[in-house]
Design a protein around this motif. Structure first.
Motif, short mmCIF file in Angstrom:
data_model
loop_
_atom_site.label_atom_id
_atom_site.label_comp_id
_atom_site.label_asym_id
_atom_site.label_seq_id
_atom_site.Cartn_x
_atom_site.Cartn_y
_atom_site.Cartn_z
N ILE A 64 0.84 -1.21 0.00
CA ILE A 64 0.00 0.00 0.00
C ILE A 64 0.87 1.25 0.00
N GLY A 65 1.97 1.22 0.77
CA GLY A 65 2.89 2.35 0.79
C GLY A 65 3.49 2.61 -0.58
N ILE A 66 3.83 1.54 -1.30
CA ILE A 66 4.39 1.70 -2.66
C ILE A 66 3.36 2.37 -3.57
N ILE A 67 2.12 1.88 -3.51
CA ILE A 67 1.06 2.46 -4.35
C ILE A 67 0.87 3.94 -4.03
N MET A 68 0.84 4.27 -2.74
CA MET A 68 0.63 5.66 -2.36
C MET A 68 1.85 6.51 -2.67
N GLY A 69 3.05 5.97 -2.38
CA GLY A 69 4.26 6.73 -2.62
C GLY A 69 4.48 7.06 -4.09
N THR A 70 4.08 6.15 -4.97
CA THR A 70 4.24 6.39 -6.41
C THR A 70 3.09 7.19 -7.00
#
Length: 380
Positions: A64-70
């Motif tokens: 989820i962090g990857i999706i939000m960070g990108t």
């Protein structure tokens, strides 16, 4: 700031600016972003855990962090929270060492050190290949190839200047694949009746509040001392060493409830994920095929060592395979607990490799760094 201009020999495409739509999450209030991160991470973690995916409580928040960070999220994990999570992880690792494991090690130490050394040599060679071929920038390949101690390697990699995002990507891809293969192999020896009668996981089981308070005090104290000492990954290493000594000597009982460890994994996973950018994600996707090849080569090499244990040391096949499997100590222990194997032998080899990785990982990475000094360490 490191020079991020691509090296002439770099095999990956030059980074490009993300489209404006990729910044839309940054327009939301930070409170809304935190709410989204927590809610979606919880939902995905539960789904992955129910699907028996290893390290689900870390992978869920990280994804989820990857999706939000990108997609332009502007939130970052507060430093005291992240350092505290490192310290708790150190206490967990230190507390897993027991006098029985030490006794077993002393009995079989030539075999244990020989097998562990061969595994480290193979993984270091693969990491070196990834570095000189620039599959991953800087020393990320050597940290990502370390056979075990995934969470610790990510934390230490960042402390030594490597790109922790790509190290995390490689480490957890390896963990998922290794555990999936090990589970498949173990299924040949598992009695279906035993599997059906397995006890459901208890997240909120009773625990000793006094021992839990002592564990927290050790984590907080170790975190402070580790930060003040300015040691790389001091918040992780100082509590781990102190707790290991106290635990083996029988002076303390380390108590870390499952729900508390889950929060710790979530903090580490969320922190890693939020640091991803579109450029990092594109590079990870580009490097994935060669990363997968290196992972399967390492699995095959370790399987070959297990065959030697069966042939010359009279170790049963499943015990030999699980003992040499380049996965996480905790995941392999869970698989081993549901089968008829020599659990002590497995834990000795896995724990020895874990600490050898922690001991020799930084020097190996620095050695590789001297040979890749002209390559960028990180992707922006």
């Amino acid at each position: 700031m490191p020079d991020t201009a691509p090296h002439p020999k770099q095999p990956f495409p030059a980074p490009s600016s993300p489209p404006p739509d990729g910044e839309k999450l940054g327009r939301l209030p930070q409170l809304a972003q935190w709410g989204m991160l927590i809610a979606l991470s919880l939902a995905l973690s539960v789904f992955l855990h129910d699907a028996d995916i290893p390290a689900a409580l870390l992978l869920g928040p990280m994804i989820i962090g990857i999706i939000m960070g990108t997609n332009g999220a502007t939130i970052t994990m507060p430093k005291p929270v992240y350092l505290g999570a490192q310290s708790v992880l150190g206490c967990m690792v230190g507390g897993s060492m027991t006098a029985g494991i030490i006794t077993s090690f002393m009995h079989d130490w030539p075999l244990v050190l020989g097998v562990t050394t061969l595994t480290l040599i193979a993984s270091s060679f693969l990491g070196w290949i990834l570095c000189i071929k620039q599959v991953l920038p800087g020393t990320a390949g050597i940290w990502g190839s370390s056979p075990g101690a995934a969470s610790a390697m990510v934390i230490m990699a960042e402390a030594f200047g490597a790109d922790a995002r790509l190290v995390a990507f490689m480490q957890y891809v390896r963990v998922v694949i290794v555990v999936a293969v090990a589970s498949s192999v173990a299924n040949f020896w598992v009695d279906p009746a035993i599997t059906a009668a397995a006890v459901p996981h208890q997240w909120f089981s009773a625990f000793d509040a006094g021992d839990f308070a002592i564990t927290l005090a050790l984590a907080v104290g170790g975190c402070i001392v580790g930060e003040k000492s300015r040691l790389p990954s001091g918040a992780l290493l100082v509590p781990m060493i102190v707790v290991m000594v106290l635990s083996i000597s029988g002076l303390v009982d380390i108590v870390l409830p499952e729900w508390f460890l889950g929060l710790t994994y979530a903090v580490i996973g969320g922190m890693i994920g939020l640091k991803f950018t579109p450029n990092v994600l594109r590079h990870a996707a580009y490097a994935l095929p060669r990363i997968l090849i290196s992972i399967f080569v390492l699995i095959g090499f370790c399987a070959g060592i297990s065959v030697l244990l069966v042939m010359f040391m009279d170790v049963d096949p499943l015990t030999a395979y699980l003992a040499t499997s380049p996965g996480g100590l905790d995941s392999v222990a869970i698989i081993a607990a549901s089968t008829n194997v020599d659990l002590s032998f497995i834990l000795v080899l896995q724990a020895t490799r874990f600490f050898m990785v922690l001991l020799f990982g930084p020097p190996l990475a620095r050695m590789i760094a001297r040979r890749t000094a002209n390559f960028p360490d990180k992707i922006q």
